[in-house]
Design an enzyme around this catalytic site. Structure first.
Site, PDB file in Angstrom:
ATOM      1  CE  LYS A  38      -4.442   1.084   0.145  1.00 34.60           C
ATOM      2  NZ  LYS A  38      -5.550   0.317  -0.474  1.00 34.60           N
TER       3      LYS A  38
HETATM    4  P1  NAD Z   1     -12.948   7.832  -3.549  1.00 35.23           P
HETATM    5  O1  NAD Z   1     -11.987   8.884  -3.157  1.00 35.23           O
HETATM    6  O2  NAD Z   1     -13.300   7.650  -5.000  1.00 35.23           O
HETATM    7  O3  NAD Z   1     -14.351   8.049  -2.764  1.00 35.23           O
HETATM    8  C1  NAD Z   1     -14.457   8.168  -1.379  1.00 35.23           C
HETATM    9  C2  NAD Z   1     -15.875   8.626  -1.039  1.00 35.23           C
HETATM   10  O4  NAD Z   1     -16.042   8.653   0.382  1.00 35.23           O
HETATM   11  C3  NAD Z   1     -16.221  10.026  -1.519  1.00 35.23           C
HETATM   12  O5  NAD Z   1     -17.596  10.092  -1.872  1.00 35.23           O
HETATM   13  C4  NAD Z   1     -15.959  10.892  -0.282  1.00 35.23           C
HETATM   14  O6  NAD Z   1     -16.700  12.114  -0.305  1.00 35.23           O
HETATM   15  C5  NAD Z   1     -16.430   9.957   0.800  1.00 35.23           C
HETATM   16  N1  NAD Z   1     -15.815  10.183   2.113  1.00 35.23           N
HETATM   17  C6  NAD Z   1     -14.508  10.370   2.389  1.00 35.23           C
HETATM   18  N2  NAD Z   1     -14.335  10.533   3.705  1.00 35.23           N
HETATM   19  C7  NAD Z   1     -15.566  10.416   4.263  1.00 35.23           C
HETATM   20  C8  NAD Z   1     -16.044  10.475   5.592  1.00 35.23           C
HETATM   21  N3  NAD Z   1     -15.215  10.720   6.624  1.00 35.23           N
HETATM   22  N4  NAD Z   1     -17.367  10.292   5.812  1.00 35.23           N
HETATM   23  C9  NAD Z   1     -18.198  10.052   4.766  1.00 35.23           C
HETATM   24  N5  NAD Z   1     -17.791   9.998   3.489  1.00 35.23           N
HETATM   25  C10 NAD Z   1     -16.506  10.177   3.250  1.00 35.23           C
HETATM   26  O7  NAD Z   1     -12.371   6.472  -2.932  1.00 35.23           O
HETATM   27  P2  NAD Z   1     -12.730   4.984  -3.360  1.00 35.23           P
HETATM   28  O8  NAD Z   1     -11.712   4.525  -4.348  1.00 35.23           O
HETATM   29  O9  NAD Z   1     -14.185   4.895  -3.691  1.00 35.23           O
HETATM   30  O10 NAD Z   1     -12.406   4.203  -1.996  1.00 35.23           O
HETATM   31  C11 NAD Z   1     -13.350   4.127  -0.941  1.00 35.23           C
HETATM   32  C12 NAD Z   1     -12.939   3.006   0.002  1.00 35.23           C
HETATM   33  O11 NAD Z   1     -12.900   1.771  -0.730  1.00 35.23           O
HETATM   34  C13 NAD Z   1     -11.557   3.147   0.648  1.00 35.23           C
HETATM   35  O12 NAD Z   1     -11.590   2.555   1.928  1.00 35.23           O
HETATM   36  C14 NAD Z   1     -10.668   2.314  -0.270  1.00 35.23           C
HETATM   37  O13 NAD Z   1      -9.495   1.877   0.380  1.00 35.23           O
HETATM   38  C15 NAD Z   1     -11.607   1.176  -0.577  1.00 35.23           C
HETATM   39  N6  NAD Z   1     -11.296   0.414  -1.791  1.00 35.23           N
HETATM   40  C16 NAD Z   1     -11.189   1.022  -3.005  1.00 35.23           C
HETATM   41  C17 NAD Z   1     -10.944   0.248  -4.140  1.00 35.23           C
HETATM   42  C18 NAD Z   1     -10.910   0.858  -5.512  1.00 35.23           C
HETATM   43  O14 NAD Z   1     -10.832   0.082  -6.498  1.00 35.23           O
HETATM   44  N7  NAD Z   1     -10.986   2.162  -5.681  1.00 35.23           N
HETATM   45  C19 NAD Z   1     -10.763  -1.134  -4.015  1.00 35.23           C
HETATM   46  C20 NAD Z   1     -10.881  -1.722  -2.748  1.00 35.23           C
HETATM   47  C21 NAD Z   1     -11.148  -0.939  -1.653  1.00 35.23           C
END
Ligand code: NAD
Length: 420
Positions: free
Chosen positions: A110
């Site tokens: 990571k």
């Molecule tokens: P992103 O930045 O595209 O979206 C994050 C979303 O969460 C946004 O809508 C943001 O406004 C919201 N957010 C952020 N902090 C917040 C809070 N404190 N309270 C409420 N909403 C909040 O990120 P993403 O890629 O969608 O990732 C989201 C989660 O999924 C993370 O934990 C990431 O590690 C996990 N994840 C992502 C992927 C991927 O392929 N992108 C894969 C596996 C896991």
């Protein structure tokens, strides 16, 4: 087993606590326990960036490589003001377990940079990305460590990493990152893979619990890559999405929200707030709504000892990494909440990242339907392996997922030997 006092707030302590529980159930033995508990490498870098106003700023960045036992390390890079080394260490180990749960030949890594992307210009973000890549250059590569997008990073950031690495290598090396634009060696279906994996595992959970008689009601926290895609695919599948939220707050309509229209709205307004025919609620309220399924897809430690007793959903399908603390796990289990743990539920992203890496190395690209059907196959098989493990060893689904993963990694480490 170590005693932690901060598992509710420190993601690394929570990860090690869960690792310890699973390692004990597996009778892992002291040597293997020590070998798997620590990351292989922790890299910290100070990244100089020339800002648009002419000032030079230094940003701190990390890359942690937890395990190479099953193949190259794999894991996202996040940009956020609250990134810490402990968080990145936890998420790197989680990636090792996640890749093993879905049985793809990668270890876990990571990365992260402490920065505030909404306050930075595209030029500043590009210079930050390229300089960070240059500083970790000798540690990444198709055979060693393959980054991907995470919070606040996207296809454009992956394109900059790929280009920087390629400029130094003096040839185009598409397989150094995944989650790239399709025109630059990305895979069809990668953009929606995490959300699709969530839909597939959610569907298996609904079947398992015999809840198929009416469309499930769903609340989703986070409307970024993961949350908005899960919402769109679930909506298209007939699920009733009653609430969604982003960092600014949530919206609620018990009769269901039209996600297609909401996506057009957020495209213009950059937030879900103000979407017609919805009531404004807080992020905390989104988690506690009466619904069949809760899909936290924002950030970590959102469901904790204080709010876990108020969770009313029958199924918790974890889109985010680490959204639930260990104390909350116990409360939810006592209350009969069926858990699809993060290292299973959101593993669709890394699964299609693996497909992207394979396609890049072959130089031959698959049709989207082939990617999707292989993803479905992987997610359905993994769901039943985890649930089967839980039933066989009489443990909760999270412990089962950890046990399945640790067992697979430990098996390979034993065959390879410690070289210690
Ligand atoms: P992103 O930045 O595209 O979206 C994050 C979303 O969460 C946004 O809508 C943001 O406004 C919201 N957010 C952020 N902090 C917040 C809070 N404190 N309270 C409420 N909403 C909040 O990120 P993403 O890629 O969608 O990732 C989201 C989660 O999924 C993370 O934990 C990431 O590690 C996990 N994840 C992502 C992927 C991927 O392929 N992108 C894969 C596996 C896991």
């Amino acid at each position: 087993m170590e005693q932690f006092t901060d598992t509710e707030t420190n993601l690394f302590s929570a990860m090690v606590y869960r690792f310890d529980v699973a390692a004990q159930k597996l009778n892992l033995g002291e040597g293997l326990y020590k070998f798997l508990r620590y990351p292989t490498r922790e890299i910290s870098v100070y990244v100089p960036v020339l800002l648009d106003d002419g000032r030079l700023e230094i940003f701190k960045g990390f890359r942690v490589q937890h395990s190479f036992a099953r193949g190259p390390c794999k894991g996202g890079i996040r940009y956020a003001p609250d990134v810490t080394l402990d968080e990145i260490k936890a998420l790197a180990a989680e990636m090792t377990w996640k890749c093993a749960v879905v049985n793809i030949p990668f270890g876990g890594a990571k990365g992260g940079i402490i920065c505030d992307p909404p306050k930075m210009t595209p030029g500043e973000l590009e210079r930050l990305t390229r300089r960070y890549t240059a500083q970790i250059l000798e540690f990444i590569g198709p055979e060693t460590d393959v980054p991907a997008p995470d919070i606040n990073t996207n296809e454009q950031v992956m394109a900059w990493i790929m280009d920087t690495y390629s400029m130094h290598a003096r040839r185009t090396v598409t397989a150094v990152v995944t989650g790239k634009p399709v025109e630059l060696g990305g895979s069809a279906g990668r953009r929606e893979a995490t959300g699709r994996g969530i839909l597939v595992t959610a569907r298996e959970a609904i079947k398992k619990l015999d809840m198929t008689s009416k469309p499930p009601t769903v609340a989703i926290q986070g409307f970024g890559n993961v949350g908005s895609t899960a919402a769109r695919l679930m909506h298209a599948d007939g699920y009733k999405i009653v609430a969604v939220s982003d960092i600014h707050g949530g919206i609620y309509n018990p009769a269901g929200i039209n996600i297609t229209e909401l996506l057009a709205f957020t495209g213009k307004n950059k937030t879900v707030l103000g979407f017609p025919n919805t009531e404004r609620i807080s992020n905390a309220e989104v988690l506690e709504l009466p619904c069949d399924m809760l899909v936290p897809s924002a950030t970590e430690n959102q469901i904790h000892a204080k709010n876990a007793p108020n969770i009313k959903a029958r199924i918790l399908c974890e889109g985010a990494n680490g959204p639930t603390t260990p104390q909350a796990d116990v409360i939810l289990q006592e209350n009969g909440v069926f858990l699809v743990p993060d290292i299973l539920a959101n593993a669709g992203g890394v699964t299609v990242s693996y497909f992207e890496w394979v396609q890049d190395r072959y130089g031959y690209f698959w049709r989207e339907e082939d990617v999707t059907s292989r993803l479905h196959e992987t997610m359905i098989r993994s769901f039943h392996e985890v649930v089967g493990f839980a039933e066989k060893f009489k443990v909760d689904n999270r412990t089962a997922a950890y046990m399945l993963a640790i067992d697979r990694v430990a098996h390979v480490v034993k065959m390879r030997g410690y070289y210690a």
